[in-house]
Design an enzyme around this catalytic site. Sequence first.
Site, PDB file in Angstrom:
ATOM      1  N   CYS A 139     -59.744 -32.217  18.520  1.00 11.25           N
ATOM      2  CA  CYS A 139     -60.837 -32.333  19.485  1.00 11.25           C
ATOM      3  C   CYS A 139     -62.108 -31.758  18.857  1.00 11.25           C
ATOM      4  O   CYS A 139     -62.141 -30.594  18.450  1.00 11.25           O
ATOM      5  CB  CYS A 139     -60.496 -31.590  20.767  1.00 11.25           C
ATOM      6  SG  CYS A 139     -61.856 -31.576  21.951  1.00 11.25           S
ATOM      7  N   VAL A 140     -63.133 -32.565  18.771  1.00 14.98           N
ATOM      8  CA  VAL A 140     -64.365 -32.165  18.096  1.00 14.98           C
ATOM      9  C   VAL A 140     -65.020 -30.973  18.793  1.00 14.98           C
ATOM     10  O   VAL A 140     -65.485 -30.039  18.128  1.00 14.98           O
ATOM     11  CB  VAL A 140     -65.338 -33.358  17.948  1.00 14.98           C
ATOM     12  CG1 VAL A 140     -65.820 -33.876  19.286  1.00 14.98           C
ATOM     13  CG2 VAL A 140     -66.509 -33.004  17.048  1.00 14.98           C
TER      14      VAL A 140
END
Length: 130
Positions: free
Chosen positions: A78-79
Amino acid sequence: MNYTVLVIGPPYSTQNSTSAFLFSRAVILNHHKLLSIFFYCDGALNANKFISPNFNECNLVEEWTWLHNKYLVKLCVCVSAALRRGVIDVVSNTKQNKNIKVGNLKSSFFLTGLGEFSNYLKISDRVIQF
């Protein structure tokens, strides 16, 4: 059966990541399909290539990389969770710091959003969280 694994635990302060790795390997060895492994919250720390465990400890970052290289498992991070924890790729770092072309995201992992995770949820028979 199609599986997606969600890892929310850091690599060494809990058992989550180790259990997730062992489970993921077992899924593949039992001839099921592992669609992706999604690292969220503190799980994003598993993608830090600068993690350096003691010589007598398992190197989970390298184990995840082995799984990716041998079985072509997608290692999605997840960025937002990664950036919040200082795990950055070269592209993200270049945008913020024009002169610094360095990142600490291991090359076998890639940054993505929750939309990608939701796509895997739709096509998975089982989603297992660690």
